[in-house]
Write an enzyme that holds these catalytic residues in place. Structure first.
Site, short mmCIF file in Angstrom:
data_model
loop_
_atom_site.label_atom_id
_atom_site.label_comp_id
_atom_site.label_asym_id
_atom_site.label_seq_id
_atom_site.Cartn_x
_atom_site.Cartn_y
_atom_site.Cartn_z
N LYS A 186 0.47 6.13 7.94
CA LYS A 186 1.18 6.12 6.47
C LYS A 186 -0.54 6.32 5.65
O LYS A 186 0.02 7.00 4.75
CB LYS A 186 2.01 5.02 6.34
N SER A 197 1.05 -0.79 0.07
CA SER A 197 0.02 0.00 0.23
C SER A 197 0.93 1.03 0.38
O SER A 197 1.14 1.68 0.97
CB SER A 197 -1.11 -0.21 1.02
N LYS A 229 -7.12 1.66 -2.78
CA LYS A 229 -6.49 1.90 -1.44
C LYS A 229 -6.91 2.68 -0.69
O LYS A 229 -6.95 2.52 0.68
CB LYS A 229 -5.21 0.35 -1.21
#
Length: 291
Positions: A239, A96, A171
């Site tokens: 993140k 990701s 995502k």
């Protein structure tokens, strides 16, 4: 069956690589943590001494790494995937990361005759264990079709969502939804318990109505028990929320709730909860309520 090189055997990658072995593929794996490589060996895979060793002879290489800098280093850097890759290799990055990094990797791959997909996943550790991941794929149509049989050994919901980087954008949307839902479930728990209502019974009712969601299904019990063993760490979700807010700026859209939830995730990290499961957002909500 394919010869697969797998780089990145962490919480998610170790189970994914093991599932590929069980599906009959020949899997050679590498990770900077030797114990992770040993785990693959015990599952029936082959260890590699370095990235080049994982790539050598592979028809497909899968990377599952923490963030954009690691993907750039592993794929584009000296001794990396592209340096060792033969023309025609299929590279599936399931990390990701930022959409722009995926596009950079795809362009560099094309220059060397390597087919590239970005294919981040959702479903957490249990989804990786059960090969029930949701996989959102960006890249060219024919490359997606070539990769589909392998992806079907890792997940149940596999959707080609667009060109290079599109998987990462989807995502990011997934991660803002998950974090927002965890925050609201946390608020519900705090409200129920502060009001003297049994949290387990209250959430049971909520899960059966319109408020029902996968977070309640999968994490209600551990949240009520204040058990935050990591399935997906706060550090990684922090993140991902940065990726989501950056994507919003790039698209020129306002995501006000996402911004607020990103700050709650940042607070969890700042409070030292980064190594805990992302459901530990409950600790932040409790702190704000003096509980």
């Amino acid at each position: 069956m394919a010869k697969i090189g797998f780089v990145g055997l962490g919480i998610m990658g170790s189970h994914m690589a093991a599932n590929l072995v069980r599906a009959g593929h020949e899997v050679t794996g590498y990770d900077v943590v030797p114990a992770s490589v040993e785990k693959l060996l015990q599952a029936g895979g082959k260890p590699a001494p370095d990235i080049a060793g994982a790539v050598a002879g592979a028809e497909v290489v899968i990377t599952m790494l923490p963030d954009s800098p690691q993907v750039a280093e592993v794929v584009l850097g000296p001794g990396g995937v592209l340096e060792s890759a033969a023309s025609g290799l299929l590279l599936i990055d399931m990390s990701s990361i930022a959409p722009e990094t995926s596009r950079e990797v795809a362009a560099a791959g094309a220059a060397r005759g390597v087919r590239v997909l970005d294919a981040p996943v959702s479903g957490g550790e249990q989804g990786a264990i059960k090969a029930s991941l949701s996989i959102m794929v960006g890249g060219e149509d024919d490359v997606f079709e070539a990769a589909r049989p392998i992806l079907e050994d890792l997940g149940r919901t596999i959707v080609h969502v667009g060109g290079h980087g599109a998987g990462q954008t989807v995502k990011a949307a997934n991660q803002l939804l998950v974090a927002g839902t965890i925050a609201l479930v946390s608020e519900a728990i705090v409200l129920l318990e502060a009001s003297g209502v049994d949290g387990e019974r209250g959430l049971e009712v909520l899960a059966g109505g319109l408020a029902g969601n996968r977070i309640l299904d999968l994490k209600a019990a551990t949240m009520l028990a204040r058990q935050f063993d990591p399935g997906f760490r706060i550090d990684l979700h922090h993140k991902d929320m940065g990726i989501a807010t950056t994507a919003a700026r790039s698209a020129g859209v306002a995501l006000p709730v996402t911004g607020q939830v990103a700050q709650l995730v940042a607070a969890a990290k700042a409070k030292g909860h980064g190594s805990l499961d992302h459901s530990a957002l409950l600790k932040v909500i409790e702190d704000l309520s003096g509980r």
